[in-house]
Every structure is written in C-alpha cells, then in structure tokens.
Design a protein around this motif. Structure first.
Motif, PDB file in Angstrom:
ATOM      1  N   LEU A 149     -12.948  -1.046  -5.782  1.00 53.01           N
ATOM      2  CA  LEU A 149     -11.564  -0.992  -5.216  1.00 53.01           C
ATOM      3  C   LEU A 149     -12.076  -0.353  -3.949  1.00 53.01           C
ATOM      4  O   LEU A 149     -12.531   0.690  -3.797  1.00 53.01           O
ATOM      5  CB  LEU A 149     -10.674  -0.170  -5.809  1.00 53.01           C
ATOM      6  CG  LEU A 149      -9.391   0.272  -5.341  1.00 53.01           C
ATOM      7  CD1 LEU A 149      -8.644  -0.688  -4.863  1.00 53.01           C
ATOM      8  CD2 LEU A 149      -8.850   1.484  -5.778  1.00 53.01           C
ATOM      9  N   GLY A 157     -10.339   5.414  -3.442  1.00 57.35           N
ATOM     10  CA  GLY A 157     -10.958   6.131  -4.566  1.00 57.35           C
ATOM     11  C   GLY A 157     -11.256   7.583  -4.304  1.00 57.35           C
ATOM     12  O   GLY A 157     -12.360   7.998  -4.419  1.00 57.35           O
ATOM     13  N   GLU A 158     -10.489   8.392  -3.611  1.00 53.70           N
ATOM     14  CA  GLU A 158     -10.743   9.789  -3.204  1.00 53.70           C
ATOM     15  C   GLU A 158     -10.286  10.716  -4.165  1.00 53.70           C
ATOM     16  O   GLU A 158      -9.494  11.726  -3.896  1.00 53.70           O
ATOM     17  CB  GLU A 158     -10.411  10.166  -1.840  1.00 53.70           C
ATOM     18  CG  GLU A 158     -11.355   9.492  -0.818  1.00 53.70           C
ATOM     19  CD  GLU A 158     -12.633  10.106  -0.788  1.00 53.70           C
ATOM     20  OE1 GLU A 158     -12.763  11.365  -1.412  1.00 53.70           O
ATOM     21  OE2 GLU A 158     -13.690   9.624   0.001  1.00 53.70           O
ATOM     22  N   ILE A 237      -2.581   5.823 -13.529  1.00 48.44           N
ATOM     23  CA  ILE A 237      -2.462   4.726 -12.517  1.00 48.44           C
ATOM     24  C   ILE A 237      -3.083   3.469 -12.857  1.00 48.44           C
ATOM     25  O   ILE A 237      -2.789   2.479 -12.694  1.00 48.44           O
ATOM     26  CB  ILE A 237      -2.640   5.470 -11.367  1.00 48.44           C
ATOM     27  CG1 ILE A 237      -1.863   6.539 -11.128  1.00 48.44           C
ATOM     28  CG2 ILE A 237      -2.711   4.469  -9.958  1.00 48.44           C
ATOM     29  CD1 ILE A 237      -2.087   7.334  -9.949  1.00 48.44           C
TER      30      ILE A 237
ATOM     31  N   HIS B 128      -3.271  -4.642  -0.195  1.00 52.08           N
ATOM     32  CA  HIS B 128      -3.061  -3.632  -0.810  1.00 52.08           C
ATOM     33  C   HIS B 128      -1.878  -3.026  -0.783  1.00 52.08           C
ATOM     34  O   HIS B 128      -1.555  -2.206   0.229  1.00 52.08           O
ATOM     35  CB  HIS B 128      -4.367  -2.649  -0.597  1.00 52.08           C
ATOM     36  CG  HIS B 128      -5.800  -3.233  -0.931  1.00 52.08           C
ATOM     37  ND1 HIS B 128      -6.445  -3.194  -1.950  1.00 52.08           N
ATOM     38  CD2 HIS B 128      -6.538  -4.151  -0.184  1.00 52.08           C
ATOM     39  CE1 HIS B 128      -7.662  -3.771  -1.860  1.00 52.08           C
ATOM     40  NE2 HIS B 128      -7.659  -4.266  -0.934  1.00 52.08           N
ATOM     41  N   ILE B 144      -3.707  -4.991  -5.611  1.00 51.92           N
ATOM     42  CA  ILE B 144      -5.194  -4.792  -5.115  1.00 51.92           C
ATOM     43  C   ILE B 144      -5.605  -6.177  -4.648  1.00 51.92           C
ATOM     44  O   ILE B 144      -5.570  -7.262  -5.581  1.00 51.92           O
ATOM     45  CB  ILE B 144      -5.984  -4.333  -6.394  1.00 51.92           C
ATOM     46  CG1 ILE B 144      -5.406  -3.120  -6.776  1.00 51.92           C
ATOM     47  CG2 ILE B 144      -7.387  -4.101  -5.881  1.00 51.92           C
ATOM     48  CD1 ILE B 144      -5.586  -1.840  -6.192  1.00 51.92           C
ATOM     49  N   MET B 234      -1.195   8.941  -5.574  1.00 56.54           N
ATOM     50  CA  MET B 234      -1.634   7.524  -5.779  1.00 56.54           C
ATOM     51  C   MET B 234      -2.228   7.010  -4.504  1.00 56.54           C
ATOM     52  O   MET B 234      -3.153   6.054  -4.671  1.00 56.54           O
ATOM     53  CB  MET B 234      -0.166   6.794  -6.127  1.00 56.54           C
ATOM     54  CG  MET B 234       0.440   7.321  -7.277  1.00 56.54           C
ATOM     55  SD  MET B 234       2.067   6.108  -7.525  1.00 56.54           S
ATOM     56  CE  MET B 234       3.091   7.610  -7.630  1.00 56.54           C
ATOM     57  N   THR B 236      -4.069   8.430  -2.362  1.00 52.12           N
ATOM     58  CA  THR B 236      -5.519   9.163  -2.027  1.00 52.12           C
ATOM     59  C   THR B 236      -6.356   8.090  -2.972  1.00 52.12           C
ATOM     60  O   THR B 236      -7.704   7.741  -2.773  1.00 52.12           O
ATOM     61  CB  THR B 236      -5.495  10.608  -2.465  1.00 52.12           C
ATOM     62  OG1 THR B 236      -4.726  10.997  -1.410  1.00 52.12           O
ATOM     63  CG2 THR B 236      -6.754  11.083  -2.430  1.00 52.12           C
ATOM     64  N   ILE B 237      -5.844   7.721  -4.321  1.00 51.77           N
ATOM     65  CA  ILE B 237      -6.684   6.863  -5.195  1.00 51.77           C
ATOM     66  C   ILE B 237      -6.884   5.622  -4.756  1.00 51.77           C
ATOM     67  O   ILE B 237      -7.945   4.861  -4.647  1.00 51.77           O
ATOM     68  CB  ILE B 237      -6.259   7.139  -6.671  1.00 51.77           C
ATOM     69  CG1 ILE B 237      -6.094   8.453  -6.980  1.00 51.77           C
ATOM     70  CG2 ILE B 237      -6.845   6.147  -7.543  1.00 51.77           C
ATOM     71  CD1 ILE B 237      -5.493   8.728  -8.547  1.00 51.77           C
ATOM     72  N   LEU B 238      -5.725   4.835  -4.246  1.00 54.02           N
ATOM     73  CA  LEU B 238      -5.543   3.403  -4.044  1.00 54.02           C
ATOM     74  C   LEU B 238      -6.113   3.066  -2.362  1.00 54.02           C
ATOM     75  O   LEU B 238      -6.341   1.946  -2.270  1.00 54.02           O
ATOM     76  CB  LEU B 238      -4.299   2.833  -4.648  1.00 54.02           C
ATOM     77  CG  LEU B 238      -4.102   3.104  -5.902  1.00 54.02           C
ATOM     78  CD1 LEU B 238      -2.693   2.878  -5.910  1.00 54.02           C
ATOM     79  CD2 LEU B 238      -4.820   2.448  -6.893  1.00 54.02           C
ATOM     80  N   PHE B 239      -5.629   3.957  -1.640  1.00 53.21           N
ATOM     81  CA  PHE B 239      -5.682   3.603  -0.236  1.00 53.21           C
ATOM     82  C   PHE B 239      -4.993   2.163   0.051  1.00 53.21           C
ATOM     83  O   PHE B 239      -5.812   1.297   0.721  1.00 53.21           O
ATOM     84  CB  PHE B 239      -7.214   3.701   0.397  1.00 53.21           C
ATOM     85  CG  PHE B 239      -7.251   3.973   1.864  1.00 53.21           C
ATOM     86  CD1 PHE B 239      -6.130   4.289   2.476  1.00 53.21           C
ATOM     87  CD2 PHE B 239      -8.370   3.844   2.570  1.00 53.21           C
ATOM     88  CE1 PHE B 239      -6.134   4.586   3.839  1.00 53.21           C
ATOM     89  CE2 PHE B 239      -8.776   4.310   3.761  1.00 53.21           C
ATOM     90  CZ  PHE B 239      -7.531   4.653   4.438  1.00 53.21           C
ATOM     91  N   PRO B 240      -3.718   2.192   0.062  1.00 56.07           N
ATOM     92  CA  PRO B 240      -3.199   0.852   0.258  1.00 56.07           C
ATOM     93  C   PRO B 240      -2.843   0.784   1.871  1.00 56.07           C
ATOM     94  O   PRO B 240      -2.853   1.715   2.155  1.00 56.07           O
ATOM     95  CB  PRO B 240      -1.765   1.093  -0.561  1.00 56.07           C
ATOM     96  CG  PRO B 240      -1.601   2.450  -0.666  1.00 56.07           C
ATOM     97  CD  PRO B 240      -3.104   3.153  -0.714  1.00 56.07           C
TER      98      PRO B 240
END
Lengths: 303, 303
Positions: A149, A157-158, A237, B128, B144, B234, B236-240
């Motif tokens: 990802l 992915g932070e 998530i 994204h 994604i 969310m 920060t994890i996925l960076f859409p």
C-alpha cells in the motif's frame, strides 16, 4: 542460473550492502559508515567502490538493486530530506540507475520488511498483511492484495503515528500520544523510567521477562496494552490475514507476543476476533534491512 | 443502447429498488417495507414481484443486480445474520442469481457508497479514497488503487470501531470509546444530552449551526473533534487522495465541514498535511443507497 540482486540499506549511522539470491540467501555482505555529514555526491562514489569490490570478489552480476532509506518514496524514487542525513532531496532511483545501469527500486524499511515477509518470511502466500517494525521508531508496512500500500502519493502506512493516548507523550514527529511514543524502544525506555523510576536496559528487561521477572512483566504488559490497541485499530480498518511484528523490541519473545495477542483480541472489532494471526518475524534481524531491500526487486518482477 | 442495472438496498425497515443507467440516472424507483420479522424465503418472492412490476412498467432489461445489505460480504456473496432482520445467514448472491438469472454483486452500504463516489460523485478519477458514512452508525468504504478494500475475508474498513476515547462510551458493537459512539447521529444525540442537558433535535441543531447558534457550534465542534481524530488515524494509515463524508449528519453543511477539516489537519501525520482533500458527498442522499448498489455492477465490468 541463480539470480542475484543488490540489497542496500542506508541508515543514519551505517550502510549495509548485500548480494542476495531468489531464495533470500545472502552470498555476501559489507557494512560501512554512512557519514551523515557528507553530501550524497560524496556518499555515492564511496558506495560504488564497495559494490564494485563486492562484485569482483563474488564474480556475480546482479539483475537489479533494491534500496531502503529513510523517507524513501517508492512511487517517485526520491528520498525527501532524510532525517539524520545531510542529503536534502535526492532522486535516488535515477542516480542509482545512471551509475549502476541496473533497474533500481527504493522504499522505506517498513514497506521493505513487509515484502520480505511475503517472499521469505512467515507470510508466504498471504495477500493481506500488516508488518510492524518496533525499533527506535514504529513503522508499518501494509500489503493489500499482494501489493504494498503506497497510498495516493507514496509513503502510506504511518501507523506509528495514530493517536492512542489523547494528550499523551510527545512524539518524535511533532504530534502527541502516538503509538510510536509508547511502543517503540524509545517509548519503552520512557515507560521504564516512569514505572521503575530509573533507567534499566531494555534488552536486559526482555531477558528478565523470559524468567517471569515482575518488573519486566509490568513494563512489557504496559507496552503490549498500547501495541494491542494500535494494532487493533489498524486491523479493524485493514482486516489483514496476519500481523507480523519485527524489530529489536520483539527480542523479548513469546511471553511478550502472548501479551500483545491478548490485548489485540480484546480491542479488535468483535466480528474480526479470532481471525487474524499475530506472529513474530522469523527472518534474521541483523540482515532484515538488506533482505527487505533485495526483496522488492524480485517482488517487482525483475528476472 | 443505454444499459441499466437494478440497484437494491435492503434496510431493517424499508427496501428500495431502482433502475439505474451508466450515468447514474435513476429511471425508476420503488420503496416497500422489508418486514424484519419475515424469513428471507418470504421476502424474496415479494421483492421479485416488485422487480417484475418495475421492469414491465419501464420495458427495460437490466444487465445485472447490485445489492446493499447489512453484513453483506462481497467476497462470499453472503449476508451473515444481519442485525434487525430475521434471516440468519443467506447466500444472497446465489439466491438472486438463481431467481433473476442476472449477475449479482452484494456488499455493505459504506463500500457501495465509496464505489458510487468513484463513478458518479466527487471522487471521479481518484485511485485512493476513504468514504465515511455518518448516519445511525459510522461506516467506512476504502478504495485502494481503484478497488474496494475487502481485506482477507471481506468486510474490511470498520473505521467506525477504532477507539478514539480510552474507556469511553459504550458502542453498539460491544466495544467502548469507538468513533461510532461519538460521531454517528446516535452518538451526537448523547453529546447533545451531555452538553445541553436535554434532547434537542439533531437536524434542528444542524440548521441552527448555519446561523451560528452557540449551542450548535458547541455540539458540532465536539463532534468534529472526534471525527477529525478518527479520520486522521485512518488517513495516516491509508494516505488517500480524498476523504468523502456522507450521511444524514453531514446535512449540517459547510460550517461543520470546515470544523472537521481543521481538526483533521491538526491530527494527521505531519508530512501528510495539506495533501488530502476532505469533501461532502455531492450525490443525492435519498437515493444514495440504490445508486451505491447499482454502481458495483458497473464497477465490476458487467456490460
């Protein structure tokens, strides 16, 4: 004929170069100081010299180069002002391809760790994976449908920087209460100081945990609570098949893993309970970074 | 020739059927009671009758069926013990394909909302995307690389159930302190009671917000704080590239959106700041569910 790639890990203190085959075996490795005060233009010829020496000694011809570096962006090939290095922003992919005449891929260490777990670690065949590196910081590498990802702009992915404690500890990134501020080695050292009132070596506490030491149980229990919470948020998530934990903090071993699993199961969205494996990486820690770097070359289909 | 699909939304109270073309225009729609106490075997012939009537009236022949239902799993085609319905577990995809002789896709409403935003909403061309539905509950649909994130087993994207307040309010899922318990309409009603000490209608407060009412500013400000925090975790994890907010709560409009944006920017991982758009859905709310259901048929390449 066996195929080899160059795996290069660029750290703030040392750089590591390895020659790695498709099975993840390391034919040769070399470590040298990165010299953080030097510019990239001085670093690159030094690296070239070491690579040339390595290729002469082994007589191998690599098919590609994988590079792990802080703030490296897979999509752009750039490294943007890496902390602890005086490089500014560098088009790493372009500079490597010009110099070495080999296809080059760059990414950050957590994403690389995730790919090496797919290829050579305990996540073989897994399509949805979350890999969390627990070292000085907390990094996360996320695999969705077999691919890393990257998000819209690279660098997704932070997960180390999601808030788990409102108004909590300052985080190295400038935020507060983040997972990294609690579950990294740096964060655990603060926890040790807070709970025990003095500095006790984290590795020593990890060993003490294996014999059931009370203080160690308390410190690692606290860390497992935060980590279980952070992992549960991420997995609620992403709903991966597996979570793999890696990095120095995981040297504490199976007792710590069991604590994390228990907290994770407690905090995960209820319908996901019992469905997601949580494991410790089986890859050799000291070579993890160059294995990771090498793995993206194979993963991206360079043959 | 124009192509049509059947979009079916199965709710706990009402079901909606619509005939929708490739541009997202609704040729015809019908609403009828789901009758939650009935079994699926009684429901299905009732639905069939309404579909047949609709096709006779319009003279159209659909190319596929999209179904939105609680706990629907895109990967398995199943609905697993939907809350508020007496169905048990049903292989919805199989039963529909047997009866209607048309390719059928099923998913939950948040995933469907995400696909319709890609096809017909403000996220056209976005690869994204994070879509968050703010109604009775909080749902998240994640795109994604242009595809819906299903995770390892289907049903990924339960962002409404990440903890944002440790030891916080009970959540409908059995957990505590979850985003849904604060940012859903249900959660906001509790906030109203807590802050104002009495029940004030949420829609009325939304209207009051537009004229700068102090109580409304307080209530929506509180909600924006929780929502900004949850969205930031969310993202920060996925960076859409974009976050789209939809559902009844968003009727409060642009002032609420600005509050959410400010909190989101404050909480997001610093290097991601200023890069992610946060928008309100532009799709018609009353038809959102059948548009969503219809969109997966086109999205899955049925022509």
């Amino acid at each position: 004929m066996e195929k080899f790639v160059l795996g290069i890990d660029i750290g703030g203190t040392n750089s590591k170069v390895g020659l790695i085959d498709e099975s993840g075996s390391i034919a040769f490795r070399e470590i040298f100081p990165t010299k953080s005060e030097e510019s990239f233009d001085i670093y690159l010829p030094r690296l070239k010299e070491i690579v040339d020496k390595l290729l002469t000694i082994t007589g191998k011809v690599p098919i590609g180069i994988g590079v792990g570096a802080p703030n490296a962006n897979f999509l752009t090939g750039m490294v943007h002002e890496p902390p602890n290095l005086s490089w500014g922003s560098v088009d790493l992919k372009k500079r490597f391809e010009e110099l070495f005449k080999l296809p080059t891929f760059v990414d950050n260490d957590a994403n690389l760790a995730a790919v090496s777990e797919l290829l050579w670690g305990c996540a073989s065949g897994v399509k949805h994976l979350l890999v969390v590196t627990l070292g000085t910081g907390v990094g996360t590498g996320i695999i969705i449908d077999g691919n890393v990802l990257q998000g819209a702009f690279g660098g997704a992915g932070e997960g180390g920087h999601i808030e788990i404690v409102p108004n909590g500890r300052a985080c190295g990134c400038g935020g507060a209460g983040h997972l990294e501020a609690y579950a990294s080695a740096t964060g655990m050292k603060l926890t040790i100081k807070e709970i025990l009132g003095s500095d006790v070596d984290l590795a020593l506490l990890g060993t003490a945990l294996k014999s059931g030491d009370k203080d160690a149980l308390k410190i690692f229990g606290e860390s497992a609570k935060y980590l279980g919470k952070g992992l549960a948020s991420m997995a609620t998530i992403l709903f991966p098949e597996m979570v793999v934990l890696t990095g120095g903090v995981m040297n504490a071993g199976p007792i710590f893993l069991e604590m994390i699993r228990a907290e994770f199961e407690k905090m995960i969205f209820r319908s996901f309970r019992g469905k997601i494996k949580v494991e410790i990486s089986s890859l050799p820690k000291e070579d993890g970074a160059i294995l990771g770097a090498a793995s993206i070359v194979f993963h991206n289909g360079i043959k």
